[in-house]
Write a protein that holds these residues in place. Structure first.
Motif, short mmCIF file in Angstrom:
data_model
loop_
_atom_site.label_atom_id
_atom_site.label_comp_id
_atom_site.label_asym_id
_atom_site.label_seq_id
_atom_site.Cartn_x
_atom_site.Cartn_y
_atom_site.Cartn_z
N VAL A 138 0.84 -1.02 0.10
CA VAL A 138 -0.06 0.02 -0.07
C VAL A 138 0.93 1.10 -0.03
O VAL A 138 0.52 2.18 -0.71
N THR A 139 2.04 1.32 0.72
CA THR A 139 2.94 2.47 0.84
C THR A 139 3.46 2.49 -0.50
O THR A 139 3.47 3.63 -1.04
N TYR A 140 4.04 1.56 -1.16
CA TYR A 140 4.54 1.66 -2.74
C TYR A 140 3.49 2.02 -3.52
O TYR A 140 3.80 2.89 -4.50
N ASN A 141 2.40 1.87 -3.49
CA ASN A 141 1.12 1.89 -4.35
C ASN A 141 0.86 3.47 -4.34
O ASN A 141 0.73 4.01 -5.26
N SER A 142 0.74 3.71 -3.12
CA SER A 142 0.42 5.32 -2.92
C SER A 142 1.68 6.31 -3.45
O SER A 142 1.44 7.14 -4.06
N LEU A 143 2.64 5.86 -3.05
CA LEU A 143 4.03 6.67 -3.46
C LEU A 143 4.18 6.66 -5.12
O LEU A 143 4.40 7.73 -5.72
N LEU A 144 3.66 5.51 -5.70
CA LEU A 144 3.56 5.44 -7.19
C LEU A 144 2.69 6.52 -7.71
O LEU A 144 3.16 7.31 -8.69
N SER A 145 1.60 6.49 -7.07
CA SER A 145 0.30 7.62 -7.41
C SER A 145 0.68 8.98 -7.32
O SER A 145 0.45 9.92 -8.07
N SER A 146 1.39 9.24 -6.38
CA SER A 146 1.98 10.57 -6.10
C SER A 146 2.80 11.01 -7.45
O SER A 146 3.08 12.29 -7.59
N PHE A 147 3.50 10.18 -8.05
CA PHE A 147 4.27 10.71 -9.07
C PHE A 147 3.84 10.33 -10.46
O PHE A 147 4.43 9.81 -11.63
N ALA A 148 2.32 10.22 -10.58
CA ALA A 148 1.87 9.95 -11.72
C ALA A 148 1.60 10.90 -12.77
O ALA A 148 0.68 11.36 -13.26
N ARG A 149 2.86 11.34 -13.22
CA ARG A 149 3.00 12.56 -14.22
C ARG A 149 4.41 12.60 -15.13
O ARG A 149 5.28 11.88 -14.51
N MET A 150 4.42 12.75 -16.54
CA MET A 150 5.30 12.41 -17.29
C MET A 150 6.59 13.33 -16.57
O MET A 150 7.71 12.78 -16.82
N ASP A 151 6.37 14.48 -15.66
CA ASP A 151 7.60 15.16 -15.05
C ASP A 151 8.38 14.18 -14.42
O ASP A 151 9.64 14.50 -14.08
N PHE A 152 7.74 13.23 -13.81
CA PHE A 152 8.40 12.18 -12.74
C PHE A 152 8.54 10.88 -13.21
O PHE A 152 8.79 10.04 -12.54
N TRP A 153 8.82 10.90 -14.49
CA TRP A 153 8.91 9.57 -15.29
C TRP A 153 10.26 8.94 -14.55
O TRP A 153 10.15 7.50 -14.15
N ASP A 154 11.06 9.47 -14.41
CA ASP A 154 12.52 8.81 -13.86
C ASP A 154 12.28 8.15 -12.37
O ASP A 154 13.01 7.34 -12.05
N CYS A 155 11.60 9.20 -11.59
CA CYS A 155 11.26 8.92 -10.51
C CYS A 155 10.26 7.43 -10.03
O CYS A 155 10.55 6.56 -9.36
N CYS A 156 9.41 7.28 -11.41
CA CYS A 156 8.60 6.18 -11.18
C CYS A 156 9.44 4.97 -11.47
O CYS A 156 9.29 4.11 -10.96
N ARG A 157 10.50 5.13 -12.42
CA ARG A 157 11.00 3.95 -12.77
C ARG A 157 12.09 3.69 -11.57
O ARG A 157 12.47 2.49 -11.10
N GLN A 158 12.52 4.68 -10.74
CA GLN A 158 13.35 4.49 -9.35
C GLN A 158 12.59 3.59 -8.59
O GLN A 158 12.84 2.53 -7.86
#
Length: 572
Positions: free
Chosen positions: A227-247
């Motif tokens: 749930v923690t990681y799911n929420s964290l992923l949702s917070s970076f749901a924009r193209m500007d944060f694509w590198d963060c999503c991959r990390q």
């Protein structure tokens, strides 16, 4: 094994021999039924309770309320509750929990208030946890704050369950600052507490804060859950944060959550909306372990977002063959795929299935149908679906307007927009962009400028964007008013983007204005130095003026810089 034999085994007595179970045994077996949501067994035990005369036992009655609540039988739970002569806090909590599980937070909240008025026993942490969930679902921030005050008055300010409930409640009520205040005041925090705060930050767009919280969790030795990681992923749901999503994805793989059904669905959505490659998305699809409705919907919508509509239609067919039920999310995505492909025949088959499955009255599905028919060029069918709709929102109007504008019905688009203005539905930025484009394509300069001024003066949530200004420049350019277009660009209140200068450069190509074309090309090279369209357009302008050597020089410069134009292709 008969029901009586099963009950005998669970209770530990031979019911056929005439031996009677004790209240403790009955409470134990009813609690087992509640955990396993065994309604049939629970009802049978209830009959034994009545037969043995234990209906006034508060522990048995509380357990019965709990089993009926967990089985989704709120009416039965309420009946047992009403017939219980003496109730304790567990009885109240069981019924509150039952109504929460049945999706009735308002009724559960009233029960909590009734419990306070009766005042037989003080509420427990479980009571506070339940009512805070109610407040979160109802977004009742004022009541939640009162519950917060009561918990402080009762000395529960250090309780981790109550504190976590308060963080979640304030976050759901869009009061993240209050969530932070509760979080910082808590001395003891568990993984659920941290996850609630991460979720609150994600929902309020505080991506950096969410990442900082997860890093602090790891530093303290707390292991984030899915749930923690799911929420964290949702917070970076924009193209500007694509590198963060991959990390974050890499960390998820390292922690072993990459096969979790919820994580995979979130990743599918993020990858499809973040301009990932088709190969990466297909690889992610192979990680899906449970192919249920949610998984199929995420995959189908993902292929649509990436632009692989053929794959979306194929997945829809496989979903149907697997016997998985479709819902309005499925239909909304697959109609978009059919419209993108201009697959009118497949679209009509989907329309028939929509009628058959009972989703024809859903507004999202109706909007999807209007858009699909409009994209396929079946304007009369789009208008027919639109006319049959009971309610229209701004998406409904935009879908039909887009269909008219896309196929060159500029005057009809203007007439439809005027009809829309007479309704209660307020146009948005997308509406104006559609209408401005239609005016540009059919040469309605004065009408287009009228609508642009209306947009600037109208009470819209957002001011005109770069694409609106680019469309007005195109409007001037198509009419041959290049100097007016240049003056309009110079008066823009926002920084002109590449689309603005491309519109001007394209108009210069049509009307052969070399000087203005060179100026526009210079601006474009500053904004997009590696965009081949700039070189191609400038070269074409020079060709129209007979400057063959200069045009060849521009092409050579383009190739010397390693810039290549993507070859075009056609369905024909």
């Amino acid at each position: 094994m008969t029901m009586t034999q099963k009950l005998s085994k669970l209770v530990g007595l031979d019911l056929l021999s005439g031996s009677s179970p004790t209240p403790q045994n009955l409470t134990r077996i009813i609690s087992f039924c509640a955990k396993s949501a065994s309604f049939d067994v629970g009802s049978a035990i209830h009959a034994i309770v009545i037969k043995l005369g234990f209906c006034s036992n508060v522990y048995i009655c509380s357990a019965l309320v709990d089993v009926y609540g967990k089985c989704g039988k709120s009416w039965n739970a309420q009946k047992v509750f009403d017939e219980t002569p003496h109730r304790n806090v567990v009885t109240w909590n069981s019924l509150i929990s039952g109504y929460l599980q049945a999706g009735s937070p308002l009724r559960a909240t009233r029960l909590f208030l009734d419990m306070l008025r009766v005042g037989t026993e003080p509420p427990t942490t479980f009571s506070f946890s339940g009512v805070l969930v109610c407040c979160a679902q109802l977004e009742a921030e004022e009541l939640g704050a009162q519950v917060h005050g009561l918990s402080l008055k009762m000395g529960l300010f250090d309780d981790v369950v109550v504190g976590t409930g308060l963080i979640d409640m304030y976050s759901k009520c869009c009061k993240v600052r209050e969530s932070w205040r509760v979080f910082n005041q808590m001395r003891d925090k568990n993984v659920v507490t941290w996850t609630s705060m991460v979720t609150g930050c994600a929902q309020s767009g505080q991506s950096d804060e969410a990442m900082t919280l997860v890093r602090e969790m790891l530093r303290l030795g707390l292991k984030p859950n899915y749930v923690t990681y799911n929420s964290l992923l949702s917070s970076f749901a924009r193209m500007d944060f694509w590198d963060c999503c991959r990390q974050i994805h890499c960390r998820i793989v390292k922690e072993g959550f990459d096969s979790n059904v919820y994580i995979v669905v979130t990743l599918l959505t993020l990858y499809s909306e973040s301009n990932s490659s088709l190969e990466d998305f297909r690889a992610l699809c192979s990680c899906v372990s449970v192919w249920d409705q949610i998984s199929w919907n995420a995959v189908i919508a993902g292929f649509c977002n990436i632009g692989s509509s053929e794959e979306a239609l194929k997945c829809f067919s496989e979903m149907r063959q697997a016997g998985v039920a479709v819902d309005f999310f499925t239909f909304t995505s697959i109609l978009r795929a059919a419209g993108t492909l201009s697959a009118l025949l497949e679209g009509k088959k989907i329309h028939a299935l929509i009628f058959k499955s009972g989703h024809a009255s859903n507004l999202c599905v109706q909007n999807g149908l209007v858009s699909m028919y409009g994209r396929c060029g079946a304007i009369h069918d789009a208008k027919w679906v639109f006319t049959l709709m009971k309610d229209h929102d701004v998406v409904s109007w935009n879908s039909l307007l887009s269909g008219y504008a896309h196929h060159g019905f500029g005057k009809e688009t203007v007439e439809l927009f005027e009809q829309m203005r007479r309704t209660e539905v307020k146009p948005n930025n997308t509406t104006f962009l559609i209408v401005l484009t239609a005016c540009s394509h059919v040469g309605l300069l004065d009408k287009g400028l009228e609508y642009f001024n209306l947009m600037r003066n109208d009470d819209l949530p957002e001011p005109p964007k770069v694409e609106h200004y680019a469309t007005v420049v195109d409007l001037f350019g198509r009419a041959g008013n290049l100097h007016e277009a240049e003056a309009f660009i110079n008066s823009m209140p926002i920084k002109p983007g590449a689309s603005v200068y491309k519109a001007l450069l394209s108009a210069c190509q049509v009307h052969g204005n070399r000087e203005l074309a060179l100026h526009s090309a210079t601006k474009l090279q500053q904004l997009c130095p590696n965009d081949p369209a700039t070189y191609i357009l400038l070269s074409n302008v020079l060709l129209t003026r007979g400057s063959w050597d200069d045009a060849a020089g521009v092409r050579k410069l383009m190739y010397d810089r390693g810039i290549r134009k993507t070859p075009g292709y056609s369905w024909i």
